[in-house]
Write a protein that holds these residues in place. Sequence first.
Motif, PDB file in Angstrom:
ATOM      1  N   PHE A 154      37.880  42.220  45.560  1.00  0.00           N
ATOM      2  CA  PHE A 154      38.169  40.859  46.071  1.00  0.00           C
ATOM      3  C   PHE A 154      36.847  39.827  46.080  1.00  0.00           C
ATOM      4  O   PHE A 154      37.149  38.733  45.883  1.00  0.00           O
ATOM      5  N   ALA A 155      35.699  40.379  45.881  1.00  0.00           N
ATOM      6  CA  ALA A 155      34.582  39.515  45.713  1.00  0.00           C
ATOM      7  C   ALA A 155      34.888  38.981  44.278  1.00  0.00           C
ATOM      8  O   ALA A 155      34.646  37.855  43.923  1.00  0.00           O
ATOM      9  N   GLU A 156      35.122  39.858  43.252  1.00  0.00           N
ATOM     10  CA  GLU A 156      35.215  39.532  42.015  1.00  0.00           C
ATOM     11  C   GLU A 156      36.551  38.505  41.829  1.00  0.00           C
ATOM     12  O   GLU A 156      36.364  37.480  40.949  1.00  0.00           O
ATOM     13  N   LEU A 157      37.639  38.610  42.371  1.00  0.00           N
ATOM     14  CA  LEU A 157      38.881  37.764  42.269  1.00  0.00           C
ATOM     15  C   LEU A 157      38.303  36.315  42.819  1.00  0.00           C
ATOM     16  O   LEU A 157      38.368  35.443  42.266  1.00  0.00           O
ATOM     17  N   THR A 158      37.515  36.440  44.020  1.00  0.00           N
ATOM     18  CA  THR A 158      37.169  34.910  44.688  1.00  0.00           C
ATOM     19  C   THR A 158      36.088  34.525  43.859  1.00  0.00           C
ATOM     20  O   THR A 158      36.204  33.306  43.721  1.00  0.00           O
TER      21      THR A 158
END
Length: 338
Positions: free
Chosen positions: A80-84
């Motif tokens: 989720f960090a990489e997506l965001t």
Amino acid sequence: MTNGALTDEALLALPKAELHLHIEGTLEPELAFELAARNGIELPYASVDELAAQYDFDDLQSFLDLYYATMAVLRTRDDFAELTRRYLRRAHAQGVRHAELFFDPQAHTARGVAFNDVVDGIGDALDEAERELGMTGALILCFLRDQPVASAEEALTAGLARRDRIVAVGLDSAEVGYPPSLFEAVYARARASGLHAVAHAGEEGPPAYVYEALDLLGAERIDHGIRSIEDPELVARLAREGIPLTVCPLSNVRLQATPDLRDHPLLRLDDAGVRVTVNSDDPAYFGGYAGQNFAAVRDALGLTEDQARRFARTSIEASFASRERKDALLAEVEGWQP
């Protein structure tokens, strides 16, 4: 450049807030394959190109089917960090200085993903963007309207423990057949707990859904809201009460809510005094991030410097940012040189 108006570069540089953005809808095909490989998930597509070809649909339901299928690659806090992180970098390059991100916790917890892993992963990227890019942002917990209300209540209970990140609740997913009134009690509890309220209404659903979102849910912003144009009394009310609409032009075209962008009601709503903003919705799927939506409006409808600046100012004023942050961003808008 079309219409002898603003250049692409000027519209990308225009400082703006993005208020209608589903973080799951920023999952580009390349990242989907990266995360699938990381998590040992086999996608039903042979290549990035084959998956990208699937990003061609003709209605909301066919989009949602693909949307939830590709979401399966999101498993960990780091995912989720990489997506965001990737969204925020793209958005920053297109002038976004503040972003309020929708997320769908029910779609993740149903797959065994921990609620806090979703929130903390997105939050990690927001913190990084503030340090490195000077961007600010927050989270809006969205209830899936086609899921049982009891599930929304559970999501809200989890969300209330994360007021450090979550500023509002929203309502999304398939609209037709799921009126806002179903969620009146959930919204009442959210508002009583101090959360802001927004809701998708009037995209595929009728103007009556917009009335319900306002009167029953206490929505402070209406997400989409374009079918309000069908009801002159509703348009007058939106203008009179200063209710912002978070409009997503390219999304509306791709999902056939407005098949031809030249017929889009954005400027008619603006002319009627409605506070409108321009956003990207699910940009990986709909072909454009925030600045590209501004450019598409310019090409199809014409867009003056005054209109573009007004939409940017409205996006900032309609945000849930602090007054100090709003004032700083408004100063950036005033300093914009197209």
